[in-house]
Design an enzyme around this catalytic site. Structure first.
Site, PDB file in Angstrom:
ATOM      1  N   ASP A 185      38.053 125.730 -11.187  1.00 19.74           N
ATOM      2  CA  ASP A 185      37.060 126.686 -11.669  1.00 19.74           C
ATOM      3  C   ASP A 185      35.621 126.399 -11.227  1.00 19.74           C
ATOM      4  OD1 ASP A 185      36.278 124.546 -13.412  1.00 19.74           O
ATOM      5  OD2 ASP A 185      37.698 125.209 -14.930  1.00 19.74           O
ATOM      6  N   ALA A 203      37.052 117.813 -26.569  1.00 20.81           N
ATOM      7  CA  ALA A 203      36.262 117.083 -25.570  1.00 20.81           C
ATOM      8  C   ALA A 203      34.764 117.228 -25.834  1.00 20.81           C
ATOM      9  CB  ALA A 203      36.615 117.592 -24.175  1.00 20.81           C
ATOM     10  N   HIS A 216      42.863 120.053  -6.615  1.00 20.39           N
ATOM     11  CA  HIS A 216      43.681 121.250  -6.366  1.00 20.39           C
ATOM     12  C   HIS A 216      42.908 122.386  -5.706  1.00 20.39           C
ATOM     13  CE1 HIS A 216      46.586 119.723  -9.688  1.00 20.39           C
ATOM     14  NE2 HIS A 216      46.957 119.309  -8.506  1.00 20.39           N
ATOM     15  N   CYS A 244      43.978 139.516   5.318  1.00 17.99           N
ATOM     16  CA  CYS A 244      43.129 138.915   6.334  1.00 17.99           C
ATOM     17  C   CYS A 244      42.609 140.012   7.261  1.00 17.99           C
ATOM     18  CB  CYS A 244      43.963 137.901   7.112  1.00 17.99           C
ATOM     19  SG  CYS A 244      43.106 137.243   8.537  1.00 17.99           S
ATOM     20  N   ASN A 259      41.637 113.714 -25.825  1.00 15.73           N
ATOM     21  CA  ASN A 259      42.599 114.825 -25.902  1.00 15.73           C
ATOM     22  C   ASN A 259      42.922 115.107 -27.366  1.00 15.73           C
ATOM     23  OD1 ASN A 259      44.821 116.645 -25.432  1.00 15.73           O
ATOM     24  ND2 ASN A 259      45.147 115.647 -23.455  1.00 15.73           N
TER      25      ASN A 259
END
Ligand code: NAD
Ligand code: ZN
Length: 246
Positions: free
Chosen positions: A103, A233, A118, A148, A214
């Protein structure tokens, strides 16, 4: 000693603290994680929709999911957790963030040294000619899928789908950081998506202290975690940052 104080001291006195983050850190920005969520991913099973074979077989079906995902991700803003990690980097206490997220929120928050294990959702890639197109609203909205401009093949977000290898350079960089660190903050990851999930184990093999943040216990918790901080978090990182300032 108070646990947060102890962790803050550990980070402050470390030589090389890094963070390893997962989908959980972006939940408070409105992006659903893969596991433990009723919403998005119960409609679209990630193992099916985010698998490269599904994309190759039926890009239109996968793009239906991707269009919805982009809508959520592109409007998401960094939350308190992303900002806390950016602040830690600024203070010189955090050297690198290795993220499984696509993100871009760590960079938006201000972190400079980010390894995106990733990939990220800023680019679309043609699997046939290698051309990359910047993500734009019009392109994403093209039906049945964006193609494309050169060879008309379907464009795929430049992120790693299930069934695709991690680029060698990215994996090597992440592994080197894991070997180098003496403290690793493992934040909001279920620790089950490999090879990314091996990163904290590598750090432990090199004697790093593992601080896990966590809601739930994970495969790391009773094997390699030294400090398990259970909860949101944002709340936990704020408490740690507060210790730096006090
Ligand atoms: P996951 O969905 O498997 O697990 C998320 C973990 O975060 C869970 O253990 C959950 O208990 C924890 N969590 C949820 N909210 C939290 C909070 N507020 N504070 C602390 N912990 C919280 O995520 P994963 O381990 O990253 O693996 C999923 C894969 O999916 C990753 O490889 C990633 O690439 C991808 N993914 C990315 C995004 C994103 O870019 N934001 C979102 C969904 C999935
Ligand atoms: Zn092409």
């Amino acid at each position: 000693m108070d646990l947060y104080k102890e962790v803050a001291e550990l980070i402050k006195t470390s030589n090389y603290t890094i963070a390893f983050t997962g989908a959980g850190i972006s939940v408070e920005s409105g992006i659903p994680p893969f596991r433990g969520s009723q919403g998005f991913w119960s409609k679209y099973d990630p193992e099916e929709f985010a698998h490269i074979e599904s994309f190759l077989k039926n890009p239109a079906k996968v793009w239906k999911m991707l269009r919805e995902m982009f809508e959520v991700v592109l409007k998401a803003k960094p939350n308190v957790s992303h900002k806390a990690l950016a602040e830690m980097e600024k203070l010189g206490y955090l050297k690198t963030v290795i993220t499984q997220n696509i993100d871009g929120l760590h960079q938006s928050a201000g972190n400079k040294n980010v390894i995106e294990f990733h990939g990220n959702c800023k680019w679309l890639l043609c699997l046939d000619c290698g051309r990359k197109e910047a993500v734009k609203k019009e392109l994403i909205e093209t039906l049945p899928y964006p193609v494309c401009p050169k060879c008309k093949s379907p464009l795929k977000p430049d992120v790693i789908f299930f069934g695709e290898p991690i680029p060698f350079e990215v994996r090597k960089k992440a592994k080197n950081e894991a070997k180098k660190c003496d403290v690793m903050l493992v934040i909001g990851t279920s620790g089950v998506v490999f090879p990314a999930a091996e990163i904290p184990y590598l750090a432990k093999l090199n004697n790093a202290k593992i601080v896990e943040i966590n809601f739930e216990e994970t495969p790391y918790t009773h094997s390699i975690t030294d400090y398990f901080l259970r909860g949101k978090a944002s709340e936990i990182l704020s408490k740690i940052i507060f210790q730096f300032e006090s």
